[in-house]
Design a protein around this motif. Structure first.
Motif, short mmCIF file in Angstrom:
data_model
loop_
_atom_site.label_atom_id
_atom_site.label_comp_id
_atom_site.label_asym_id
_atom_site.label_seq_id
_atom_site.Cartn_x
_atom_site.Cartn_y
_atom_site.Cartn_z
N ALA A 166 0.84 -1.21 0.00
CA ALA A 166 0.00 0.00 0.00
C ALA A 166 0.87 1.26 0.00
O ALA A 166 0.57 2.23 -0.70
N PHE A 167 1.96 1.25 0.77
CA PHE A 167 2.85 2.40 0.81
C PHE A 167 3.51 2.63 -0.55
O PHE A 167 3.63 3.77 -1.01
N ALA A 168 3.93 1.57 -1.22
CA ALA A 168 4.61 1.69 -2.51
C ALA A 168 3.66 2.06 -3.64
O ALA A 168 4.09 2.63 -4.65
N ASN A 169 2.38 1.77 -3.48
CA ASN A 169 1.40 2.04 -4.52
C ASN A 169 1.37 3.53 -4.86
O ASN A 169 1.24 4.37 -3.99
N GLY A 170 1.54 3.85 -6.14
CA GLY A 170 1.52 5.23 -6.59
C GLY A 170 2.86 5.93 -6.48
O GLY A 170 2.98 7.08 -6.88
N GLY B 212 -6.95 5.39 -28.92
CA GLY B 212 -7.57 4.11 -28.56
C GLY B 212 -6.61 3.07 -28.02
O GLY B 212 -7.03 1.99 -27.62
N SER B 213 -5.30 3.35 -27.98
CA SER B 213 -4.32 2.40 -27.44
C SER B 213 -4.46 2.32 -25.92
O SER B 213 -5.09 3.17 -25.30
N ALA B 214 -3.83 1.31 -25.34
CA ALA B 214 -3.83 1.19 -23.87
C ALA B 214 -3.04 2.34 -23.28
O ALA B 214 -2.12 2.87 -23.90
N MET B 215 -3.41 2.72 -22.06
CA MET B 215 -2.66 3.75 -21.36
C MET B 215 -1.86 3.10 -20.24
O MET B 215 -2.21 2.02 -19.76
N ILE B 216 -0.76 3.73 -19.86
CA ILE B 216 0.14 3.23 -18.83
C ILE B 216 0.16 4.24 -17.69
O ILE B 216 0.27 5.44 -17.92
N ARG B 217 0.09 3.73 -16.46
CA ARG B 217 0.18 4.61 -15.29
C ARG B 217 1.63 5.06 -15.16
O ARG B 217 2.55 4.23 -15.12
N ARG B 218 1.84 6.36 -15.10
CA ARG B 218 3.18 6.93 -15.02
C ARG B 218 3.25 7.91 -13.85
O ARG B 218 2.22 8.31 -13.32
N ILE B 219 4.46 8.31 -13.52
CA ILE B 219 4.70 9.31 -12.47
C ILE B 219 5.38 10.51 -13.12
O ILE B 219 6.41 10.35 -13.79
N ALA B 220 4.80 11.70 -12.94
CA ALA B 220 5.39 12.92 -13.50
C ALA B 220 6.74 13.16 -12.84
O ALA B 220 6.88 13.08 -11.63
N ARG B 221 7.75 13.45 -13.66
CA ARG B 221 9.10 13.65 -13.15
C ARG B 221 9.44 15.11 -12.92
O ARG B 221 10.39 15.42 -12.21
N SER B 222 8.72 16.02 -13.55
CA SER B 222 9.05 17.43 -13.41
C SER B 222 7.79 18.27 -13.54
O SER B 222 6.70 17.76 -13.81
N ALA C 85 0.86 10.74 -10.01
CA ALA C 85 0.55 9.72 -11.01
C ALA C 85 -0.39 10.29 -12.07
O ALA C 85 -1.20 11.18 -11.79
N PHE C 86 -0.26 9.78 -13.28
CA PHE C 86 -1.16 10.12 -14.37
C PHE C 86 -1.16 8.96 -15.36
O PHE C 86 -0.31 8.08 -15.29
N TRP C 87 -2.12 8.94 -16.27
CA TRP C 87 -2.16 7.94 -17.34
C TRP C 87 -1.58 8.57 -18.59
O TRP C 87 -1.96 9.68 -18.97
N GLY C 88 -0.65 7.87 -19.24
CA GLY C 88 -0.06 8.33 -20.49
C GLY C 88 -0.23 7.26 -21.55
O GLY C 88 -0.24 6.07 -21.25
#
Length: 123
Positions: free
Chosen positions: A35-39, A89-99, A106-109
């Motif tokens: 749970a802590f590592a999530n996100g 229409g492609s799949a999206m990947i959960r990412r973390i904004a770096r800047s 977190a966001f979907w890209g």
């Protein structure tokens, strides 16, 4: 593996300004640790996954596929599906904004980035 060690790793990441981290264990992670590592840009590799990775390397003599970075790992409840890109229409990947103003969030890209640069909030 308990949450205290994962928190310690996150603290070290912050202090060293690391973008992501992998934490491998021969055992299992507690629900609190997961749970802590999530996100966060932390990939937890438990004993089963570690054994599979080692077996794959032993069988082939090399790593056949680069492991996804922590910013690309999508941690979700089983049964949930990745959202589809609203633009292509492609799949999206959960990412973390770096800047920027959303750094660390977190966001979907779109999985076809940089061809498609569509994003959407992770919430």
């Amino acid at each position: 593996m308990g949450v205290a060690l994962v928190r310690e790793l996150f603290g070290a990441m912050t202090a060293e300004q690391a973008d992501e981290a992998l934490f491998a264990s021969s055992g299992e992670y507690t629900p609190d640790a997961r749970a802590f590592a999530n996100g966060k840009p932390i990939r937890l590799i438990d004993g089963i996954e570690l054994a599979e990775l080692i077996s794959a390397v032993q069988a082939t003599g090399s790593v056949s596929e680069r492991a996804p970075s922590a910013s690309q790992v999508n941690v979700r409840a089983s049964g949930d599906e990745d959202p589809a890109c609203p633009r292509c229409g492609s799949a999206m990947i959960r990412r973390i904004a770096r800047s920027g103003s959303t750094a660390g969030q977190a966001f979907w890209g779109c999985s076809t980035f940089p061809v498609c640069r569509a994003t959407r909030p992770a919430n």
